[in-house]
Design an enzyme around this catalytic site. Structure first.
Site, PDB file in Angstrom:
ATOM      1  N   HIS A 270      33.955  44.852  39.187  1.00  0.00           N
ATOM      2  CA  HIS A 270      32.836  43.984  39.529  1.00  0.00           C
ATOM      3  C   HIS A 270      33.131  42.578  39.051  1.00  0.00           C
ATOM      4  CE1 HIS A 270      28.744  42.451  39.895  1.00  0.00           C
ATOM      5  NE2 HIS A 270      28.558  43.464  40.717  1.00  0.00           N
ATOM      6  N   ASP A 327      28.193  51.515  43.417  1.00  0.00           N
ATOM      7  CA  ASP A 327      28.548  52.222  44.648  1.00  0.00           C
ATOM      8  C   ASP A 327      29.383  53.475  44.429  1.00  0.00           C
ATOM      9  OD1 ASP A 327      27.250  50.558  46.445  1.00  0.00           O
ATOM     10  OD2 ASP A 327      28.884  49.102  46.420  1.00  0.00           O
TER      11      ASP A 327
HETATM   12  N1  CMC Z   1      40.929  48.858  42.169  1.00  0.00           N
HETATM   13  C1  CMC Z   1      42.109  48.421  41.686  1.00  0.00           C
HETATM   14  N2  CMC Z   1      42.305  47.210  41.142  1.00  0.00           N
HETATM   15  C2  CMC Z   1      41.232  46.404  41.059  1.00  0.00           C
HETATM   16  C3  CMC Z   1      39.961  46.795  41.525  1.00  0.00           C
HETATM   17  C4  CMC Z   1      39.829  48.067  42.090  1.00  0.00           C
HETATM   18  N3  CMC Z   1      38.639  48.488  42.569  1.00  0.00           N
HETATM   19  N4  CMC Z   1      39.084  45.792  41.325  1.00  0.00           N
HETATM   20  C5  CMC Z   1      39.780  44.805  40.727  1.00  0.00           C
HETATM   21  N5  CMC Z   1      41.081  45.167  40.578  1.00  0.00           N
HETATM   22  C6  CMC Z   1      42.136  44.405  39.909  1.00  0.00           C
HETATM   23  C7  CMC Z   1      42.623  43.260  40.805  1.00  0.00           C
HETATM   24  O1  CMC Z   1      43.677  43.705  41.619  1.00  0.00           O
HETATM   25  C8  CMC Z   1      43.043  42.255  39.770  1.00  0.00           C
HETATM   26  O2  CMC Z   1      44.286  42.679  39.256  1.00  0.00           O
HETATM   27  P1  CMC Z   1      45.422  41.583  38.823  1.00  0.00           P
HETATM   28  O3  CMC Z   1      44.839  40.860  37.645  1.00  0.00           O
HETATM   29  O4  CMC Z   1      46.631  42.403  38.506  1.00  0.00           O
HETATM   30  O5  CMC Z   1      45.620  40.697  40.018  1.00  0.00           O
HETATM   31  C9  CMC Z   1      42.032  42.408  38.652  1.00  0.00           C
HETATM   32  O6  CMC Z   1      41.581  43.773  38.754  1.00  0.00           O
HETATM   33  C10 CMC Z   1      40.841  41.477  38.752  1.00  0.00           C
HETATM   34  O7  CMC Z   1      40.204  41.712  40.012  1.00  0.00           O
HETATM   35  P2  CMC Z   1      39.689  40.593  41.017  1.00  0.00           P
HETATM   36  O8  CMC Z   1      40.047  41.008  42.395  1.00  0.00           O
HETATM   37  O9  CMC Z   1      40.100  39.245  40.544  1.00  0.00           O
HETATM   38  O10 CMC Z   1      38.126  40.760  40.796  1.00  0.00           O
HETATM   39  P3  CMC Z   1      36.986  40.134  41.683  1.00  0.00           P
HETATM   40  O11 CMC Z   1      35.906  39.756  40.752  1.00  0.00           O
HETATM   41  O12 CMC Z   1      37.517  39.080  42.591  1.00  0.00           O
HETATM   42  O13 CMC Z   1      36.531  41.342  42.626  1.00  0.00           O
HETATM   43  C11 CMC Z   1      35.445  43.288  43.398  1.00  0.00           C
HETATM   44  C12 CMC Z   1      35.430  42.150  42.362  1.00  0.00           C
HETATM   45  C13 CMC Z   1      34.160  44.076  43.252  1.00  0.00           C
HETATM   46  C14 CMC Z   1      35.502  42.685  44.812  1.00  0.00           C
HETATM   47  C15 CMC Z   1      36.675  44.175  43.147  1.00  0.00           C
HETATM   48  O14 CMC Z   1      36.590  44.760  41.865  1.00  0.00           O
HETATM   49  C16 CMC Z   1      36.840  45.246  44.204  1.00  0.00           C
HETATM   50  O15 CMC Z   1      37.419  45.002  45.252  1.00  0.00           O
HETATM   51  N6  CMC Z   1      36.320  46.512  43.950  1.00  0.00           N
HETATM   52  C17 CMC Z   1      36.343  47.542  44.953  1.00  0.00           C
HETATM   53  C18 CMC Z   1      35.222  47.349  45.965  1.00  0.00           C
HETATM   54  C19 CMC Z   1      33.871  47.662  45.386  1.00  0.00           C
HETATM   55  O16 CMC Z   1      33.671  48.707  44.757  1.00  0.00           O
HETATM   56  N7  CMC Z   1      32.894  46.791  45.653  1.00  0.00           N
HETATM   57  C20 CMC Z   1      31.504  46.991  45.230  1.00  0.00           C
HETATM   58  C21 CMC Z   1      31.097  46.010  44.180  1.00  0.00           C
HETATM   59  S1  CMC Z   1      29.533  46.440  43.386  1.00  0.00           S
HETATM   60  C22 CMC Z   1      28.295  46.464  44.590  1.00  0.00           C
HETATM   61  C23 CMC Z   1      28.309  45.285  45.517  1.00  0.00           C
HETATM   62  O17 CMC Z   1      28.381  44.135  45.110  1.00  0.00           O
HETATM   63  O18 CMC Z   1      28.174  45.525  46.714  1.00  0.00           O
END
Ligand code: CMC
Length: 392
Positions: A270, A327
């Site tokens: 998140h 989720d």
């Molecule tokens: N699985 C694997 N790696 C992950 C995940 C994941 N679900 N989420 C983040 N990471 C890694 C990402 O690859 C990055 O790694 P590195 O530092 O090596 O590059 C690190 O963790 C930081 O992640 P980020 O992408 O910079 O984080 P963000 O704040 O931009 O993204 C997110 C947040 C929710 C989009 C992301 O965690 C994600 O894609 N999660 C899966 C989709 C999901 O479950 N979404 C629902 C969110 S909660 C309800 C809602 O808002 O709808």
């Protein structure tokens, strides 16, 4: 033009002030209007929480009864709007159908479009709260070819929605109070989450003084993506995939850690929570009871539990502070209730609606509001002279 700072994804930029929802992502705290989510989940119902988000205070008994009555009086759709559903293919995804239907509300209710008219906004609010469940249920009815039912105003919001979705005209629909309560609770948990992608969309679209229906329609589209509301369906697809491969959680986690293209642990991570999502904790409790009761256990729940345990003890997830989000377990509950996977994100939209409305109204009344207009860092070509086509 002054100094422009690059902040992709607005990770460090506050675009507004807001008095609606408080999140402390490090401590895993979520409060609506000051009330901890755990207390609201335990003691309030969804309509009451909607009132709290939209009007700022918990309703008195009279205020609640009045709000509930006003909402129940607007649950029907204009008959022409019912016809609208015939224009879509039966296998259409319900999210674009829903957003189109909400957009169409601005053609049916032209008396409630002016964002500066408080009375009109009040009516638009009630119309949306009342009609979104009906519209959502009709997207489902359309997809399975069953007749649309008319709402029954003796029922509450969630009861009405369940009956419109799963009931048929030929027989009485038997409501299960435990399912009603569980769905109501899930709606509470989804009701607001400050400046997430879809809510920021409401504010950005609304900042141009576009009407409430248009702004909410845009929010539904923003919610549909798998990184946002679409995650609840994506989690289910992921669990099915792991099940099909013989339930091999380890090899799936390995693929995630290797950052194989397009492979993420859906339902984990998140932008704001760097701790267990407090909503996920509450959802897990519902999952344990509802799935046990309705499905007599679900192999996918076992896979999800194993996946969570595996991830929480793995350095990759620990270092990045990745925990289950809201989720991760919701889809399993929706499935046990009988909803098809592609409908899950519609349920998220129903829950999030009062939050979207609250933010729109807060924005409209905030004297600091300006049209949303981010800046950019230009990286294209420097000035060059036009070359006629025959010389290119
Ligand atoms: N699985 C694997 N790696 C992950 C995940 C994941 N679900 N989420 C983040 N990471 C890694 C990402 O690859 C990055 O790694 P590195 O530092 O090596 O590059 C690190 O963790 C930081 O992640 P980020 O992408 O910079 O984080 P963000 O704040 O931009 O993204 C997110 C947040 C929710 C989009 C992301 O965690 C994600 O894609 N999660 C899966 C989709 C999901 O479950 N979404 C629902 C969110 S909660 C309800 C809602 O808002 O709808």
């Amino acid at each position: 033009t002054g100094l422009v700072t690059l902040d992709p994804g607005f990770g460090n930029t506050a675009a507004c002030s807001s008095a609606i929802t408080y999140i402390d992502g490090d401590a895993g705290i979520l409060r609506y209007r000051g009330y901890p989510i755990e207390q609201l989940a335990d003691k309030a119902n969804f309509l009451e929480v909607s009132y709290l988000l939209i009007y700022g205070e918990l309703p008195t008994a009279t205020e609640y009864a009045d709000f509930a009555e006003r909402v129940s009086r607007h649950t029907m759709l204009d008959e022409d709007l019912r016809q609208f559903f015939s224009g879509f293919p039966r296998n259409a995804h319900p999210m674009p159908v829903l957003s189109s239907a909400v957009s169409a509300l601005s053609t049916f209710y032209q008396d409630t479009l002016n964002p500066r008219d408080d009375e009109a906004q009040e009516l638009a609010t009630v119309r949306l709260m009342a009609k979104l469940p009906t519209l959502a249920a009709y997207t489902y009815k359309k997809s399975i070819g069953q007749p649309f039912l008319y709402p029954d105003n003796s029922l509450g919001l969630v009861e009405n929605f369940l009956r419109l979705t799963f009931g048929v005209p030929a027989e009485e629909y038997g409501l299960d109070p435990e399912i009603v309560r569980a769905l109501d609770l899930l709606f509470i948990l989804h009701a607001d989450h400050e400046q997430n992608c879809s809510t920021s969309t409401v504010r950005l679209v609304g900042s141009s003084e576009a009407n409430l229906f248009s702004s909410i329609s845009s929010a539904i589209n923003a919610l549909s993506g798998p990184l946002h509301g679409g995650a609840n369906a994506a989690v289910m697809d992921m669990l099915e995939e792991i099940k099909a491969s013989g339930g091999d959680v380890d090899s799936f986690v390995r693929r995630v850690k290797n950052k194989e293209a397009g492979v993420k642990l859906m339902g984990f991570g998140h932008r704001v929570y760097k701790n267990y999502d407090p909503r996920a904790r509450l959802v897990k409790n519902v999952a344990d009871t509802i799935i046990g009761k309705l499905a007599g256990g679900d192999e996918l729940l076992d896979i999800a539990t194993a996946l969570e345990e595996r991830a929480l003890s793995d350095d990759y997830f620990v270092e990045r502070k990745l925990y289950p989000n809201v989720d991760f377990y919701t889809g399993l509950i929706y499935r046990a209730m009988g909803f098809p996977t592609h409908f899950f994100t519609v349920l998220f939209a129903l829950g999030r609606l009062p939050g979207w409305i609250a933010h729109y109204r807060e924005m409209v009344h905030d004297p600091a509001t300006k049209i949303g207009r981010p800046r950019q860092i230009y990286t294209g070509a420097a000035e060059r002279s036009f070359v006629p086509m025959e010389q290119r």
